[in-house]
Write a protein that holds these residues in place. Structure first.
Motif, PDB file in Angstrom:
ATOM      1  N   PHE A  90       0.941  84.676   6.112  1.00  0.00           N
ATOM      2  CA  PHE A  90      -0.125  84.374   5.167  1.00  0.00           C
ATOM      3  C   PHE A  90      -0.817  83.300   4.936  1.00  0.00           C
ATOM      4  O   PHE A  90      -0.866  82.534   6.093  1.00  0.00           O
ATOM      5  N   LEU A  91      -0.593  82.407   4.031  1.00  0.00           N
ATOM      6  CA  LEU A  91      -1.259  81.014   3.983  1.00  0.00           C
ATOM      7  C   LEU A  91      -0.374  80.143   4.745  1.00  0.00           C
ATOM      8  O   LEU A  91      -0.891  79.409   5.731  1.00  0.00           O
ATOM      9  N   LEU A  92       0.909  79.871   4.640  1.00  0.00           N
ATOM     10  CA  LEU A  92       1.793  79.195   5.438  1.00  0.00           C
ATOM     11  C   LEU A  92       1.643  79.601   6.711  1.00  0.00           C
ATOM     12  O   LEU A  92       1.764  78.539   7.677  1.00  0.00           O
ATOM     13  N   GLY A  93       1.976  80.786   7.128  1.00  0.00           N
ATOM     14  CA  GLY A  93       1.951  81.377   8.366  1.00  0.00           C
ATOM     15  C   GLY A  93       0.788  81.045   9.075  1.00  0.00           C
ATOM     16  O   GLY A  93       0.846  80.681  10.265  1.00  0.00           O
ATOM     17  N   ALA A  94      -0.512  81.062   8.533  1.00  0.00           N
ATOM     18  CA  ALA A  94      -1.805  80.831   9.094  1.00  0.00           C
ATOM     19  C   ALA A  94      -1.784  79.456   9.569  1.00  0.00           C
ATOM     20  O   ALA A  94      -2.445  79.048  10.583  1.00  0.00           O
ATOM     21  N   GLN A  95      -1.333  78.442   8.664  1.00  0.00           N
ATOM     22  CA  GLN A  95      -1.437  77.241   8.991  1.00  0.00           C
ATOM     23  C   GLN A  95      -0.454  76.784  10.161  1.00  0.00           C
ATOM     24  O   GLN A  95      -0.866  75.964  11.159  1.00  0.00           O
ATOM     25  N   GLY A  96       0.657  77.503  10.172  1.00  0.00           N
ATOM     26  CA  GLY A  96       1.388  77.332  11.298  1.00  0.00           C
ATOM     27  C   GLY A  96       0.883  77.957  12.635  1.00  0.00           C
ATOM     28  O   GLY A  96       1.068  76.897  13.634  1.00  0.00           O
ATOM     29  N   ILE A  97       0.237  79.026  12.522  1.00  0.00           N
ATOM     30  CA  ILE A  97      -0.286  79.445  13.907  1.00  0.00           C
ATOM     31  C   ILE A  97      -1.565  78.535  14.132  1.00  0.00           C
ATOM     32  O   ILE A  97      -1.819  78.015  15.668  1.00  0.00           O
ATOM     33  N   ALA A  98      -2.329  77.900  13.379  1.00  0.00           N
ATOM     34  CA  ALA A  98      -3.235  77.046  13.721  1.00  0.00           C
ATOM     35  C   ALA A  98      -2.922  75.720  14.112  1.00  0.00           C
ATOM     36  O   ALA A  98      -3.185  75.257  15.217  1.00  0.00           O
ATOM     37  N   ALA A  99      -1.753  75.062  13.533  1.00  0.00           N
ATOM     38  CA  ALA A  99      -1.153  73.856  13.996  1.00  0.00           C
ATOM     39  C   ALA A  99      -0.695  74.118  15.484  1.00  0.00           C
ATOM     40  O   ALA A  99      -0.756  73.245  16.307  1.00  0.00           O
ATOM     41  N   ALA A 100      -0.015  75.291  15.837  1.00  0.00           N
ATOM     42  CA  ALA A 100       0.364  75.619  17.288  1.00  0.00           C
ATOM     43  C   ALA A 100      -0.616  75.570  18.171  1.00  0.00           C
ATOM     44  O   ALA A 100      -0.319  74.862  19.253  1.00  0.00           O
ATOM     45  N   ARG A 101      -1.570  76.301  17.732  1.00  0.00           N
ATOM     46  CA  ARG A 101      -3.022  76.485  18.753  1.00  0.00           C
ATOM     47  C   ARG A 101      -3.218  74.763  19.095  1.00  0.00           C
ATOM     48  O   ARG A 101      -3.710  74.424  20.173  1.00  0.00           O
ATOM     49  N   ARG A 102      -3.485  73.945  18.004  1.00  0.00           N
ATOM     50  CA  ARG A 102      -3.712  72.613  18.044  1.00  0.00           C
ATOM     51  C   ARG A 102      -3.074  71.791  19.070  1.00  0.00           C
ATOM     52  O   ARG A 102      -3.500  70.998  19.744  1.00  0.00           O
ATOM     53  N   LEU A 103      -1.657  72.118  19.095  1.00  0.00           N
ATOM     54  CA  LEU A 103      -0.754  71.575  19.868  1.00  0.00           C
ATOM     55  C   LEU A 103      -0.483  72.158  21.147  1.00  0.00           C
ATOM     56  O   LEU A 103       0.223  71.750  22.103  1.00  0.00           O
ATOM     57  N   GLY A 104      -1.236  73.218  21.529  1.00  0.00           N
ATOM     58  CA  GLY A 104      -1.091  73.948  22.457  1.00  0.00           C
ATOM     59  C   GLY A 104       0.195  74.678  22.732  1.00  0.00           C
ATOM     60  O   GLY A 104       0.594  74.986  24.111  1.00  0.00           O
ATOM     61  N   VAL A 105       0.588  74.996  21.693  1.00  0.00           N
ATOM     62  CA  VAL A 105       2.071  75.725  21.604  1.00  0.00           C
ATOM     63  C   VAL A 105       1.717  77.305  21.570  1.00  0.00           C
ATOM     64  O   VAL A 105       0.994  77.780  20.495  1.00  0.00           O
ATOM     65  N   PRO A 106       2.101  78.183  22.428  1.00  0.00           N
ATOM     66  CA  PRO A 106       1.666  79.584  22.012  1.00  0.00           C
ATOM     67  C   PRO A 106       2.321  80.328  20.815  1.00  0.00           C
ATOM     68  O   PRO A 106       3.466  79.797  20.576  1.00  0.00           O
ATOM     69  N   SER A 107       1.955  81.237  20.117  1.00  0.00           N
ATOM     70  CA  SER A 107       2.378  81.800  19.080  1.00  0.00           C
ATOM     71  C   SER A 107       2.779  83.370  19.276  1.00  0.00           C
ATOM     72  O   SER A 107       1.877  84.016  19.673  1.00  0.00           O
ATOM     73  N   VAL A 108       3.708  83.668  18.382  1.00  0.00           N
ATOM     74  CA  VAL A 108       3.981  85.118  18.279  1.00  0.00           C
ATOM     75  C   VAL A 108       3.861  85.379  16.632  1.00  0.00           C
ATOM     76  O   VAL A 108       4.764  84.691  15.957  1.00  0.00           O
ATOM     77  N   ALA A 109       3.203  86.548  16.231  1.00  0.00           N
ATOM     78  CA  ALA A 109       2.944  86.781  14.865  1.00  0.00           C
ATOM     79  C   ALA A 109       3.710  87.820  14.738  1.00  0.00           C
ATOM     80  O   ALA A 109       3.385  88.839  15.333  1.00  0.00           O
ATOM     81  N   VAL A 110       4.488  88.231  13.442  1.00  0.00           N
ATOM     82  CA  VAL A 110       5.202  89.379  13.322  1.00  0.00           C
ATOM     83  C   VAL A 110       4.391  89.826  11.857  1.00  0.00           C
ATOM     84  O   VAL A 110       4.676  89.529  10.950  1.00  0.00           O
ATOM     85  N   PHE A 111       3.909  91.160  11.969  1.00  0.00           N
ATOM     86  CA  PHE A 111       3.200  91.825  11.033  1.00  0.00           C
ATOM     87  C   PHE A 111       3.968  92.666  10.359  1.00  0.00           C
ATOM     88  O   PHE A 111       4.943  93.492  10.791  1.00  0.00           O
TER      89      PHE A 111
END
Length: 384
Positions: A90-111
């Protein structure tokens, strides 16, 4: 593998998201991986030997909601993960995904959120479109989104989320077991719940609006039953009023052996809420050898084989709910057959197996990320 977990829910809050994250962390530790956790304020400093970092949070319906915080980018940069796991972002997770993308880290989101059900229950109207837009925006940022059910898969495909795959949840096959019925503690609890040999209709979960526990009132006047409710939450006063005068025992929040004993003391498991993206307690009930009655909506559709290991009632039909429960109350052999079928249905869903599948997904997005980087480097080399 180094895994950064950003979770919208974590201990001491008890929820399906928390349980899933804790099991994943336990398996990461057991299999020799490294991990860190970012969670809302109030969480313990560590779990399974991994550090837990907290960010400020606000309270919503007794749940802490993590707020975006500048620390997240720095924490991820310092840890240098191979992959980011965003649990029910949600809010925190969205920031985590955006930060990972900025750092070039792939991400897996669990809905794990039934947006449509929440919007309908709260009469959000046009705001529903905004809610779905936000869901799409969050998950479009992830390299892969894992969904727990076909219903969730359809919802996310409908709004155009790409890169979807299925990931179920594990269940403790040893802790929740039909043999627990032989435990003297279970016999003592049965004596409390069913002193005259009543058929015990049980529920485990939060007592919250989305769980619709007040619908147990459909069983009013059904002879030979008692009701046992495990859990607590903001809807407790509402449910208590709705079930006033019925044979109800409130067991409160339970965990560990006490929760396993409660399942073993039940005869039938009833879940009335229509907004489950999965339904972890249904799996636990099946592991304990119980027939399950649940709505034909969301996650339960994938978990309950109607007529084999339980019944699926029409979501808005309390009479149908009552009819299926009454059929099980009246037929002990049917309860036994369906309970055995439920146990067989979950035998392949140990947390070890399920987390092994998750770790394969981690490796997949890591490998895909490395392949993309290699593709971008080749043209640069050719230009030189």
């Amino acid at each position: 593998m180094r895994v950064a977990v950003v979770s919208e829910s974590f201990l001491p809050t008890v929820s399906g998201v928390t349980t899933s994250v804790c099991k994943v962390l336990g398996e990461l530790r057991r299999t020799g991986h490294e991990a860190m956790v970012v969670a809302p304020f109030g969480a313990p400093d560590s779990y399974a030997g991994f550090p837990v970092h907290t960010v400020p949070a606000l309270s919503y319906r007794q749940f802490p909601v993590g707020l975006p915080n500048p620390r997240v980018l720095g924490l991820l940069a310092d840890f240098q993960p191979d992959v980011l796991h965003a649990a029910s972002p949600f809010l925190l997770g969205a920031q985590g995904i955006a930060a990972a993308r900025r750092l070039g880290v792939p991400s897996v989101a669990v809905f794990q959120t039934d947006v449509a059900g929440y919007a309908h229950r709260n009469h959000l109207g046009q705001a529903t479109r905004l809610a779905w837009w936000f869901v799409k925006w969050v998950h479009d940022g992830a390299d892969l989104t894992l969904v727990p059910s076909e219903a969730s898969m359809r919802d996310l495909r409908r709004i155009g989320v790409a890169n979807l795959d299925r990931w179920t949840r594990g269940v403790d096959l040893d802790g929740y077991h039909p043999n627990n019925r032989r435990d003297p503690r279970v016999a003592a609890l049965r004596q409390t719940l069913a002193p005259a040999g009543e058929v015990v209709i049980g529920y485990v979960g939060r007592i919250a609006p989305e769980k619709q526990v007040e619908r147990f009132r459909a069983l009013r006047g059904l002879p030979g039953i008692s009701i046992a409710l495990v859990g607590d939450g903001p809807s407790t006063p509402l449910v208590a009023r709705a079930l006033a005068g019925m044979p109800v025992t409130w067991l409160g929040r339970l965990a560990g052996p006490e929760l396993a004993a409660a399942y073993a003391a039940f005869d039938v498991f009833l879940h009335a809420g229509t907004e489950e993206t999965f339904g972890q307690t249904l799996q636990e009930a099946h592991a304990a050898g119980l027939p399950v009655v649940a709505p034909r909506a969301g996650g339960p559709i994938d978990l309950v084989d109607h007529g084999t290991d339980g019944f699926l009632f029409q979501p808005d039909d309390d009479a149908d709910l009552r009819r299926h429960v009454a059929a099980l109350v009246a037929d002990r052999s049917l309860r036994h057959r369906m309970g055995e079928a439920g146990r067989r249905a979950v035998l392949g869903r140990s947390w070890e197996n399920v987390c092994g599948t998750l770790f394969d997904y981690y490796q997949r997005v890591i490998d895909e990320g490395l392949a993309r980087r290699a593709e971008t480097l080749v043209p640069l080399a050719q230009r030189r």
